[in-house]
Design an enzyme around this catalytic site. Structure first.
Site, short mmCIF file in Angstrom:
data_model
loop_
_atom_site.label_atom_id
_atom_site.label_comp_id
_atom_site.label_asym_id
_atom_site.label_seq_id
_atom_site.Cartn_x
_atom_site.Cartn_y
_atom_site.Cartn_z
CG ASP A 55 -1.84 1.17 1.28
OD1 ASP A 55 -2.86 1.14 0.57
OD2 ASP A 55 -1.55 2.14 2.01
CE1 TYR A 60 0.64 7.85 2.89
CE2 TYR A 60 1.04 5.60 2.17
CZ TYR A 60 0.23 6.53 2.79
OH TYR A 60 -0.97 6.13 3.31
CE LYS A 90 -3.65 4.73 0.59
NZ LYS A 90 -2.27 4.43 0.92
CG HIS A 123 -4.31 9.89 0.35
ND1 HIS A 123 -2.95 9.80 0.17
CD2 HIS A 123 -4.54 9.44 1.62
CE1 HIS A 123 -2.39 9.34 1.28
NE2 HIS A 123 -3.33 9.11 2.17
#
Length: 316
Positions: A55, A60, A90, A123
């Site tokens: 994931d 990130y 995302k 997201h």
């Protein structure tokens, strides 16, 4: 000699292309400052142990590392093909505009060195001015979220074969109802916080009824140091863990599995990664469930903005 790997059960994503199967447990890759292990090394180790679901997210900053780990796993023969893996990423709020979604996904794919994603999620149900990732999100940057236009572009991503499935993250029942009123492709997944300290019964029932799989993030209620952990520091759970000869984390993940949920657990520690996989061959008891129902409930992740938005969760 090959290492003994655990096989993780899978669920079918109803609205995915070709009825894609998702392993119920994934490895989360949200960055944490304290980690001594790189994302690339953690993903490689996870693949060796039997993890097949990863994931990630544009925000990130780990897509490059995840992609490098996958390329190396293929090179080392740890997996025979990319198709054995389930990779999620995302869309960040800065790209949450109808005309920016396909290019944002194409950029993620280039960074990951992949031809397709298995799952692409919105997201947050928030749109900001286009630009770089800033966290927390400044409320002054927020613009109107064109849910219909955005979802139409997400559907286009699936039709183009850039992703096998599309979904959302952090959507309340109210927002989901709105989305379902015009969606041609039902979201396959809603990724939200679920843990023993935030059990989300109503949202889970709603999603089940609509054929939407829930993926739990923060399943162990970890995250940036937010004081006492209602789950990991919980006396009831310590008692259950002792009774079963398991760790508190294993009790938490087993509960999620028995609820029919999928989940992404974040640990880059080799030993804990392995412990988290050891939850598929034992069960919680009726008595355990009674005790679990008494755990105090409070949402851990209140939102990504500064200050917090009043209507993000629609009072749910």
């Amino acid at each position: 000699m090959a290492a003994i790997t655990t096989t993780v059960p899978q669920v079918v994503l109803q609205s995915s292309t070709g009825q894609r199967r998702m392993p119920v447990m994934g490895l989360g890759t949200a960055p944490e400052a304290a980690s001594k292990v790189s994302t690339k090394d953690a993903v490689l180790e996870a693949i060796k142990q039997g993890y097949r679901h990863f994931d990630a997210a544009a925000a990130y900053g780990v897509e490059k590392s995840v992609g490098e780990a996958i390329a190396e796993a293929l090179q080392l023969g740890l997996i025979a093909s990319r198709d054995e893996l389930f990779v999620t990423s995302k869309l960040w709020v800065t790209d949450n505009h109808p005309h920016l979604i396909v290019p944002a996904l194409q950029k993620s794919l280039r960074t990951l060195q992949l031809e397709y994603l298995d799952l692409f999620l919105i997201h947050w149900p928030i749109t900001t001015q286009p630009g770089g990732v800033k966290y927390p999100i400044e409320v002054s940057e927020i613009v109107e979220f064109d849910m219909k236009g955005v979802w139409s572009s997400m559907e286009e991503c699936q039709r183009l074969g850039l992703t096998k499935a599309i979904g959302i993250s952090n959507f309340s029942i109210k927002k989901l109802e709105k989305l379902l009123s015009f969606a041609t492709i039902t979201p396959a997944v809603n990724q939200v916080e679920v843990n023993l300290g935030w059990q989300q019964v109503k949202l889970r029932e709603f999603c089940k009824e609509k054929g939407i799989v829930i993926t739990a993030f923060s399943p162990l209620r970890k995250g940036a140091s937010r004081g006492e952990n209602l789950v990991m520091d919980n006396d009831i759970l310590k008692e259950l863990a002792d009774a079963h000869g398991k760790t508190i984390a294993q009790i938490c993940l087993r509960w999620l599995y028995e609820q029919g949920l999928t989940f992404v657990a974040k640990s880059y520690d080799k030993e804990r990664m392995n412990q988290n996989l050891q939850i598929f061959d034992w069960s919680l008891t009726e008595d355990d469930y009674k005790k679990i129902s008494e755990i105090h409930q409070d949402r851990l992740i209140k939102g990504p903005t500064k200050p917090l938005l009043n209507d993000l969760w629609d009072e749910e």
